[in-house]
Design an enzyme around this catalytic site. Structure first.
Site, PDB file in Angstrom:
ATOM      1  N   SER A   1       0.874  -1.171   0.000  1.00 35.26           N
ATOM      2  CA  SER A   1       0.000   0.000   0.000  1.00 35.26           C
ATOM      3  C   SER A   1       0.913   1.223   0.000  1.00 35.26           C
ATOM      4  O   SER A   1       2.101   1.108   0.327  1.00 35.26           O
ATOM      5  CB  SER A   1      -0.838   0.003   1.285  1.00 35.26           C
ATOM      6  OG  SER A   1      -1.470   1.242   1.482  1.00 35.26           O
TER       7      SER A   1
ATOM      8  N   TYR B   1      -1.736  -1.670  10.273  1.00 33.84           N
ATOM      9  CA  TYR B   1      -1.829  -1.704   8.805  1.00 33.84           C
ATOM     10  C   TYR B   1      -0.550  -1.166   8.177  1.00 33.84           C
ATOM     11  O   TYR B   1       0.069  -1.808   7.334  1.00 33.84           O
ATOM     12  CB  TYR B   1      -3.041  -0.885   8.351  1.00 33.84           C
ATOM     13  CG  TYR B   1      -3.297  -0.980   6.861  1.00 33.84           C
ATOM     14  CD1 TYR B   1      -3.914  -2.107   6.328  1.00 33.84           C
ATOM     15  CD2 TYR B   1      -2.914   0.027   5.988  1.00 33.84           C
ATOM     16  CE1 TYR B   1      -4.146  -2.223   4.969  1.00 33.84           C
ATOM     17  CE2 TYR B   1      -3.135  -0.083   4.621  1.00 33.84           C
ATOM     18  CZ  TYR B   1      -3.753  -1.205   4.118  1.00 33.84           C
ATOM     19  OH  TYR B   1      -3.980  -1.330   2.761  1.00 33.84           O
TER      20      TYR B   1
ATOM     21  N   LYS C   1       2.326  -3.209   6.060  1.00 29.04           N
ATOM     22  CA  LYS C   1       2.559  -2.918   4.641  1.00 29.04           C
ATOM     23  C   LYS C   1       4.005  -2.497   4.384  1.00 29.04           C
ATOM     24  O   LYS C   1       4.560  -2.780   3.318  1.00 29.04           O
ATOM     25  CB  LYS C   1       1.565  -1.859   4.152  1.00 29.04           C
ATOM     26  CG  LYS C   1       0.112  -2.338   4.154  1.00 29.04           C
ATOM     27  CD  LYS C   1      -0.114  -3.520   3.217  1.00 29.04           C
ATOM     28  CE  LYS C   1      -1.572  -3.876   3.045  1.00 29.04           C
ATOM     29  NZ  LYS C   1      -1.785  -5.028   2.146  1.00 29.04           N
TER      30      LYS C   1
HETATM   31  N1  LIG Z   1      -8.619  -0.370  -1.554  1.00 26.71           N
HETATM   32  C1  LIG Z   1      -7.573   0.412  -1.330  1.00 26.71           C
HETATM   33  O1  LIG Z   1      -7.671   1.653  -1.370  1.00 26.71           O
HETATM   34  C2  LIG Z   1      -6.231  -0.187  -1.025  1.00 26.71           C
HETATM   35  C3  LIG Z   1      -5.140   0.669  -0.861  1.00 26.71           C
HETATM   36  C4  LIG Z   1      -3.894   0.133  -0.596  1.00 26.71           C
HETATM   37  C5  LIG Z   1      -3.734  -1.238  -0.501  1.00 26.71           C
HETATM   38  N2  LIG Z   1      -4.808  -2.059  -0.660  1.00 26.71           N
HETATM   39  C6  LIG Z   1      -4.591  -3.511  -0.544  1.00 26.71           C
HETATM   40  O2  LIG Z   1      -5.179  -4.189  -1.617  1.00 26.71           O
HETATM   41  C7  LIG Z   1      -5.424  -5.543  -1.232  1.00 26.71           C
HETATM   42  C8  LIG Z   1      -6.817  -5.950  -1.696  1.00 26.71           C
HETATM   43  O3  LIG Z   1      -7.785  -5.268  -0.908  1.00 26.71           O
HETATM   44  P1  LIG Z   1      -9.089  -4.587  -1.533  1.00 26.71           P
HETATM   45  O4  LIG Z   1      -8.906  -3.139  -1.449  1.00 26.71           O
HETATM   46  O5  LIG Z   1      -9.421  -5.212  -2.828  1.00 26.71           O
HETATM   47  O6  LIG Z   1     -10.169  -4.959  -0.388  1.00 26.71           O
HETATM   48  P2  LIG Z   1     -11.420  -5.937  -0.371  1.00 26.71           P
HETATM   49  O7  LIG Z   1     -11.895  -5.973   1.043  1.00 26.71           O
HETATM   50  O8  LIG Z   1     -12.398  -5.561  -1.430  1.00 26.71           O
HETATM   51  O9  LIG Z   1     -10.776  -7.357  -0.757  1.00 26.71           O
HETATM   52  C9  LIG Z   1      -9.931  -8.041   0.139  1.00 26.71           C
HETATM   53  C10 LIG Z   1     -10.250  -9.531   0.081  1.00 26.71           C
HETATM   54  O10 LIG Z   1      -9.387 -10.205   1.009  1.00 26.71           O
HETATM   55  C11 LIG Z   1     -10.170 -11.202   1.681  1.00 26.71           C
HETATM   56  N3  LIG Z   1      -9.581 -11.556   2.970  1.00 26.71           N
HETATM   57  C12 LIG Z   1      -9.600 -10.833   4.123  1.00 26.71           C
HETATM   58  N4  LIG Z   1      -9.025 -11.532   5.116  1.00 26.71           N
HETATM   59  C13 LIG Z   1      -8.629 -12.711   4.573  1.00 26.71           C
HETATM   60  C14 LIG Z   1      -7.977 -13.844   5.107  1.00 26.71           C
HETATM   61  N5  LIG Z   1      -7.655 -13.932   6.407  1.00 26.71           N
HETATM   62  N6  LIG Z   1      -7.716 -14.876   4.277  1.00 26.71           N
HETATM   63  C15 LIG Z   1      -8.069 -14.822   2.958  1.00 26.71           C
HETATM   64  N7  LIG Z   1      -8.704 -13.784   2.408  1.00 26.71           N
HETATM   65  C16 LIG Z   1      -8.973 -12.731   3.204  1.00 26.71           C
HETATM   66  C17 LIG Z   1     -11.537 -10.563   1.826  1.00 26.71           C
HETATM   67  O11 LIG Z   1     -12.554 -11.525   2.070  1.00 26.71           O
HETATM   68  C18 LIG Z   1     -11.692  -9.844   0.493  1.00 26.71           C
HETATM   69  O12 LIG Z   1     -12.313 -10.664  -0.454  1.00 26.71           O
HETATM   70  C19 LIG Z   1      -5.205  -5.589   0.276  1.00 26.71           C
HETATM   71  O13 LIG Z   1      -3.950  -6.178   0.557  1.00 26.71           O
HETATM   72  C20 LIG Z   1      -5.220  -4.135   0.683  1.00 26.71           C
HETATM   73  O14 LIG Z   1      -4.503  -3.884   1.861  1.00 26.71           O
HETATM   74  C21 LIG Z   1      -6.045  -1.569  -0.913  1.00 26.71           C
END
Ligand SMILES: NC(=O)c1ccc[n+]([C@@H]2O[C@H](COP(=O)([O-])OP(=O)(O)OC[C@H]3O[C@@H](n4cnc5c(N)ncnc54)[C@H](O)[C@@H]3O)[C@@H](O)[C@H]2O)c1
Length: 285
Positions: free
Chosen positions: A146, A157, A161
């Site tokens: 992130s 978090y 990261k």
């Molecule tokens: N959305 C943002 O703005 C953003 C920004 C920076 C980083 N990220 C990163 O992107 C990645 C994807 O997240 P997203 O934004 O698509 O969120 P999201 O919540 O839409 O998707 C995350 C998925 O991970 C699954 N998950 C959660 N805990 C789990 C576990 N213990 N085992 C297996 N699966 C699990 C959830 O069920 C979900 O389907 C993450 O690593 C997040 O930290 C997202």
């Protein structure tokens, strides 16, 4: 990696957001895709949707907090397809500390958030990479960090990261120093329109209740929800990740201008050994 058709991709956190769009992108490139997620129903829905398009997919409910679960995932993927070429350690959760300073945040947030975001990535590498190397075909590991992994903050978090960035950079060097056919990328998104703000849905019950909501944490959540809702689309981010695998690009920054400016400021501050500035986004990272 230049050839994708017929190859195998594994995506954790594949039932929602960036992971689901990655799975769709790999299917569109005629890859076989293994979908892993802790949430059974959305996972089954994702699997059914992709199968309806004629895709060759395998979906396995997997909790990345549990090393044995990830080992089982690897076993199933290698048994079914013989090899894995792309591993996206994408599953991740936000915290529940509501912007509290580190000395007030519940330690259970580290058990959960650090466990999913960092240990989940580490378990993934250890379960898949030895067999990918042994199979001696081109492959790529994509770890999702992130912008919070490059800007400073004290939440579980942010710390998790940062660890993913460090681990992935080391992984890239190890792959190349040992002349394997694997490479790696780290993805550092800014704000992306996904369900991450509702990560609490997957917090293990055995960790007990986190801190009770307060007006401050509710306000923080509302701000975050707005930023994410107006963020990039997860399909655009998936496309950038795919391009990075194809072009062997290590750093992948699908991030807003103001966040990139904060990163530049931080890096300059470090090089000039100046004390940290308090960036606009520090409270929510
Ligand atoms: N959305 C943002 O703005 C953003 C920004 C920076 C980083 N990220 C990163 O992107 C990645 C994807 O997240 P997203 O934004 O698509 O969120 P999201 O919540 O839409 O998707 C995350 C998925 O991970 C699954 N998950 C959660 N805990 C789990 C576990 N213990 N085992 C297996 N699966 C699990 C959830 O069920 C979900 O389907 C993450 O690593 C997040 O930290 C997202």
């Amino acid at each position: 990696m230049k050839e994708f058709a017929g190859k195998v991709a594994v995506v954790t956190g594949a039932a929602s957001g960036i992971g689901l769009e990655l799975a769709r992108k790999f299917v569109a490139e005629n890859m076989n895709v293994v979908l892993a997620d802790i949430e059974r129903e959305p996972l089954e829905k994702a699997e059914a949707g992709l199968k309806a398009q004629g895709a060759n997919v395998l979906a396995l409910q997997t909790n990345v907090l549990d090393e044995q679960d990830i080992n089982r995932l690897a076993e199933a993927a290698f048994n079914k397809y013989g090899n894995v070429h792309v591993l996206c350690n994408n599953a991740g959760v936000g915290g529940t500390s509501g912007g509290l300073p580190i000395w007030e945040s519940p330690l259970t947030d580290f058990d959960w958030v650090f466990g999913v975001n960092f240990m989940g990535v580490l378990y993934g590498i250890r379960a898949f990479v030895p067999r990918m190397i042994a199979n001696n075909e081109e492959g790529h590991i994509v770890n999702t960090s992130s912008m919070a992994g490059l800007l400073s903050g004290t939440s579980a978090y942010s710390v998790s990261k940062h660890s993913v960035v460090c681990l992935t950079e080391g992984l890239y060097k190890d792959f190349h120093a040992r002349k394997t056919k694997l490479s790696a990328s780290v993805v550092c998104p800014g704000f992306v329109n996904t369900n991450i703000v509702d990560s609490y849905r997957n917090r293990p019950k055995e960790l007990g209740e986190p801190i009770p909501p307060s007006p401050e944490s509710d306000q923080q959540l509302a701000i975050m929800r707005n930023l994410l809702n107006s963020g990039f689309s997860p399909s655009d981010v998936a496309q950038q990740i795919f391009d990075a695998i194809r072009d062997d690009q290590f750093w992948v920054f699908p991030a807003q201008e103001q966040i990139l400016a904060a990163l530049k400021e931080r890096l300059t501050t470090i090089l000039e050994q100046r004390n940290p500035v308090v960036p606009k986004y520090s409270q929510i990272l």
